[in-house]
Scaffold this motif. Sequence first.
Motif, PDB file in Angstrom:
ATOM      1  N   SER B  94     -44.997 -30.227 -13.550  1.00  0.00           N
ATOM      2  CA  SER B  94     -45.554 -31.141 -14.537  1.00  0.00           C
ATOM      3  C   SER B  94     -45.922 -30.427 -15.817  1.00  0.00           C
ATOM      4  O   SER B  94     -46.361 -29.276 -15.803  1.00  0.00           O
ATOM      5  CB  SER B  94     -46.818 -31.809 -14.002  1.00  0.00           C
ATOM      6  OG  SER B  94     -46.652 -32.313 -12.722  1.00  0.00           O
ATOM      7  N   GLY B  99     -51.987 -35.476 -23.408  1.00  0.00           N
ATOM      8  CA  GLY B  99     -52.910 -35.955 -22.382  1.00  0.00           C
ATOM      9  C   GLY B  99     -52.237 -36.692 -21.253  1.00  0.00           C
ATOM     10  O   GLY B  99     -52.898 -37.190 -20.352  1.00  0.00           O
ATOM     11  N   GLN B 100     -50.924 -36.803 -21.267  1.00  0.00           N
ATOM     12  CA  GLN B 100     -50.217 -37.508 -20.210  1.00  0.00           C
ATOM     13  C   GLN B 100     -49.337 -36.522 -19.452  1.00  0.00           C
ATOM     14  O   GLN B 100     -48.497 -35.863 -20.034  1.00  0.00           O
ATOM     15  CB  GLN B 100     -49.335 -38.604 -20.819  1.00  0.00           C
ATOM     16  CG  GLN B 100     -50.111 -39.647 -21.585  1.00  0.00           C
ATOM     17  CD  GLN B 100     -50.153 -40.966 -20.855  1.00  0.00           C
ATOM     18  OE1 GLN B 100     -49.324 -41.238 -20.008  1.00  0.00           O
ATOM     19  NE2 GLN B 100     -51.138 -41.787 -21.169  1.00  0.00           N
ATOM     20  N   GLU B 101     -49.529 -36.464 -18.119  1.00  0.00           N
ATOM     21  CA  GLU B 101     -48.687 -35.599 -17.313  1.00  0.00           C
ATOM     22  C   GLU B 101     -47.333 -36.247 -17.083  1.00  0.00           C
ATOM     23  O   GLU B 101     -47.251 -37.417 -16.749  1.00  0.00           O
ATOM     24  CB  GLU B 101     -49.331 -35.328 -15.957  1.00  0.00           C
ATOM     25  CG  GLU B 101     -50.664 -34.619 -15.997  1.00  0.00           C
ATOM     26  CD  GLU B 101     -51.824 -35.586 -16.074  1.00  0.00           C
ATOM     27  OE1 GLU B 101     -52.959 -35.109 -16.220  1.00  0.00           O
ATOM     28  OE2 GLU B 101     -51.597 -36.800 -16.019  1.00  0.00           O
ATOM     29  N   THR B 102     -46.285 -35.488 -17.261  1.00  0.00           N
ATOM     30  CA  THR B 102     -44.943 -35.955 -16.940  1.00  0.00           C
ATOM     31  C   THR B 102     -44.423 -35.100 -15.807  1.00  0.00           C
ATOM     32  O   THR B 102     -44.311 -33.892 -15.946  1.00  0.00           O
ATOM     33  CB  THR B 102     -44.017 -35.828 -18.159  1.00  0.00           C
ATOM     34  OG1 THR B 102     -44.549 -36.578 -19.243  1.00  0.00           O
ATOM     35  CG2 THR B 102     -42.631 -36.342 -17.811  1.00  0.00           C
ATOM     36  N   GLN B 103     -44.134 -35.714 -14.692  1.00  0.00           N
ATOM     37  CA  GLN B 103     -43.682 -34.968 -13.532  1.00  0.00           C
ATOM     38  C   GLN B 103     -42.154 -34.976 -13.432  1.00  0.00           C
ATOM     39  O   GLN B 103     -41.509 -36.011 -13.625  1.00  0.00           O
ATOM     40  CB  GLN B 103     -44.262 -35.570 -12.253  1.00  0.00           C
ATOM     41  CG  GLN B 103     -45.752 -35.389 -12.140  1.00  0.00           C
ATOM     42  CD  GLN B 103     -46.219 -35.510 -10.720  1.00  0.00           C
ATOM     43  OE1 GLN B 103     -46.043 -34.600  -9.914  1.00  0.00           O
ATOM     44  NE2 GLN B 103     -46.809 -36.637 -10.402  1.00  0.00           N
ATOM     45  N   PHE B 105     -39.212 -34.045 -10.714  1.00  0.00           N
ATOM     46  CA  PHE B 105     -39.049 -33.846  -9.283  1.00  0.00           C
ATOM     47  C   PHE B 105     -37.774 -33.084  -8.968  1.00  0.00           C
ATOM     48  O   PHE B 105     -36.755 -33.216  -9.645  1.00  0.00           O
ATOM     49  CB  PHE B 105     -38.996 -35.202  -8.566  1.00  0.00           C
ATOM     50  CG  PHE B 105     -40.328 -35.876  -8.454  1.00  0.00           C
ATOM     51  CD1 PHE B 105     -40.831 -36.629  -9.505  1.00  0.00           C
ATOM     52  CD2 PHE B 105     -41.087 -35.758  -7.297  1.00  0.00           C
ATOM     53  CE1 PHE B 105     -42.072 -37.251  -9.413  1.00  0.00           C
ATOM     54  CE2 PHE B 105     -42.322 -36.378  -7.190  1.00  0.00           C
ATOM     55  CZ  PHE B 105     -42.814 -37.126  -8.242  1.00  0.00           C
TER      56      PHE B 105
END
Lengths: 111, 114
Positions: B94, B99-103, B105
């Motif tokens: 991530s 301020g926004q987590e982007t994961q 995979f």
Amino acid sequence: RKEVEQDPGPFNVPEGATVAFNCTYSNSASQSFFWYRQDCRKEPKLLMSVYSSGNEDGRFTAQLNRASQYISLLIRDSKLSDSATYLCVVTTSGGSYIPTFGRGTSLIVHP
Amino acid sequence: EAQVTQNPRYLITVTGKKLTVTCSQNMNHEYMSWYRQDPGLGLRQIYYSMNVEVTDKGDVPEGYKVSRKEKRNFPLILESPSPNQTSLYFCASSTRTGGQETQYFGPGTRLLVL
């Protein structure tokens, strides 16, 4: 009660239809909200973040309602390729980092 | 190409035989996580790491270990696998932007414990 709830569906719609999914969350301290898309047997991929003011990306619109603690995803002009499972994800700010995933809503777009 | 890789992709093993699933990311992300996905239960976090040498339990850590000796690698260790650990496992890394987590995979590891 699960922290993030979604209607599992499946939502079965014809091409060109407009479809909306809702997701409710129970933790009022939740800060970040996302929609992920997961194709069968594949990894989830970020579809879009959800901002307080709502946001749009092409045919996709996401909304956040903090007062009622739900987020929504609207898909306009559905395509066959939109068929997938849509996962709602909620995270809280602070020291821990444990995103909570909804179980997903299945969408099937047919010709 | 920015990516998260996992190995092996498929694994059949027997109860009690120690195994390790590797995870590596090339995006210089600080956060890394392991999830398992089971029918009807969705994705559940096993462990996460906020930086090198910093790991913490997620929702379902029992029966698993992790380590984070390097920023890019986050292996998942099953010391004594049991049949209830049969599942689809995803590693994720991530980044936090605005301020926004982007994961992101990995492709997943399908594990069958007999």
